[in-house]
Write an enzyme that holds these catalytic residues in place. Structure first.
Site, PDB file in Angstrom:
ATOM      1  N   ASP A  36       0.662  -1.187  -0.005  1.00 52.76           N
ATOM      2  CA  ASP A  36      -0.074   0.016   0.008  1.00 52.76           C
ATOM      3  C   ASP A  36       1.005   1.296  -0.098  1.00 52.76           C
ATOM      4  OD1 ASP A  36      -2.445   1.313   0.160  1.00 52.76           O
ATOM      5  OD2 ASP A  36      -2.666   1.452   2.041  1.00 52.76           O
ATOM      6  N   GLY A  39       0.117   5.427  -4.678  1.00 57.70           N
ATOM      7  CA  GLY A  39      -0.336   6.737  -5.248  1.00 57.70           C
ATOM      8  C   GLY A  39       0.023   7.803  -4.128  1.00 57.70           C
ATOM      9  N   HIS A  53       3.212   3.206  -8.605  1.00 56.58           N
ATOM     10  CA  HIS A  53       3.003   1.773  -8.996  1.00 56.58           C
ATOM     11  C   HIS A  53       4.374   1.368  -9.740  1.00 56.58           C
ATOM     12  CE1 HIS A  53      -1.042   1.609  -7.785  1.00 56.58           C
ATOM     13  NE2 HIS A  53      -1.491   2.638  -8.654  1.00 56.58           N
ATOM     14  N   SER A  81      -6.910  -5.556  -6.330  1.00 53.39           N
ATOM     15  CA  SER A  81      -8.266  -6.034  -5.543  1.00 53.39           C
ATOM     16  C   SER A  81      -9.379  -6.194  -6.280  1.00 53.39           C
ATOM     17  CB  SER A  81      -8.449  -5.376  -4.311  1.00 53.39           C
ATOM     18  OG  SER A  81      -8.983  -4.245  -4.498  1.00 53.39           O
ATOM     19  N   LEU A 147      10.819 -20.219  -4.552  1.00 52.01           N
ATOM     20  CA  LEU A 147       9.717 -19.483  -4.179  1.00 52.01           C
ATOM     21  C   LEU A 147       8.710 -19.757  -5.029  1.00 52.01           C
ATOM     22  CD1 LEU A 147       9.019 -17.420  -2.048  1.00 52.01           C
ATOM     23  CD2 LEU A 147       9.865 -15.629  -3.831  1.00 52.01           C
TER      24      LEU A 147
END
Length: 259
Positions: A36, A39, A53, A81, A147
């Site tokens: 998060d 922006g 981003h 999301s 991974l």
């Protein structure tokens, strides 16, 4: 523990000290990150939001490299999301373009590190170019055993659970499953993360302290580490701080430990 970056030499010194403290035997098997603050980072720099981003990609690459070095089994990155479709169309288009660009440019390096790419979410609703890039990445990395990189795209925790319930009900209706047989193990088999270890550690950047509909089932007993650092500023040292903090916690899973 400090969350801000210091001078380069101090950062390198602190990283070495944190690595000395870390117990390689008790590292989390599965780390999830809510990336998060992209922006807000861009706005603070006087830049368009979408450039935040782009800057965040460097952070993701650094975290992936660190997880590979530490032999973490699974990393789940919350990339987009089900609610992010509400954002301006230009920002959505830039995010999807960035996804394609990232998978195209980084695929060889990810393959060399043994990373297996595993997108999770309602992928059929993504733009065709994004689905094509994801399919190539999945196929290219299918044989890797390092991974596992879960890229959560068009993902929502409530939707994931709703879909799992529908599939379980369908299995019952078809006689493949009895209602009394349904338990937590059954549910886990119908999640996007089926077969993966539970999420041990959830990291959220940017200062907000909420889960935001992410991995609702998987984080039932996760340790959560919040930091004020905006995602584009997140570096290896922040991950190491989170891991040291994780290892200092007393994980009882609802029980008590003998004195």
């Amino acid at each position: 523990m400090k969350n801000q970056l210091n001078l380069p030499n101090e950062v390198e010194h602190e990283e070495q000290e944190l690595l000395k403290i870390l117990n390689k035997q008790t590292l989390p098997k599965h780390i999830a990150i809510i990336m998060d603050g992209n922006g807000r980072w861009a706005i603070k720099q006087g830049l368009p939001r979408f450039l935040g981003h782009h800057a965040g990609v460097k952070s993701l690459k650094e975290v992936i490299n660190a997880c590979c070095d530490l032999e973490i089994k699974v990393l789940t990155a919350f990339c987009f999301s089900t609610e992010n479709w509400k954002r301006p169309q230009q920002e959505i288009d830039n995010i999807m373009h960035l996804l394609v660009e990232y998978l195209t440019n980084e695929l060889i390096d990810l393959y060399a590190k043994g990373v297996r790419i595993n997108p999770i979410g309602v992928l059929q609703e993504l733009p065709q170019r994004a689905r094509d890039a994801l399919n190539r990445a999945v196929q290219h990395s299918l044989g890797n055993n390092g991974l596992v990189l879960n890229l959560a795209l068009n993902y929502g925790g409530r939707l994931e659970l709703t879909q799992a319930i529908r599939e379980i009900v369908s299995a019952v209706e078809k006689g493949k499953l009895k209602a009394y047989q349904i338990d937590s193990t059954t549910v886990e088999k119908y999640l996007y993360t089926a077969g993966q270890p539970e999420t041990d550690l959830l990291i959220r950047t940017s200062g907000d302290q909420r889960i935001s509909n992410f991995l609702l089932w998987q984080i039932a007993y996760s340790e959560i580490w919040f930091t004020d650092v905006l995602w584009p500023d997140f570096r290896r040292i922040h991950l190491l701080r989170a891991l040291v903090d994780y290892q200092e916690r007393d994980r009882r899973y609802g029980g008590v430990k003998d004195k």
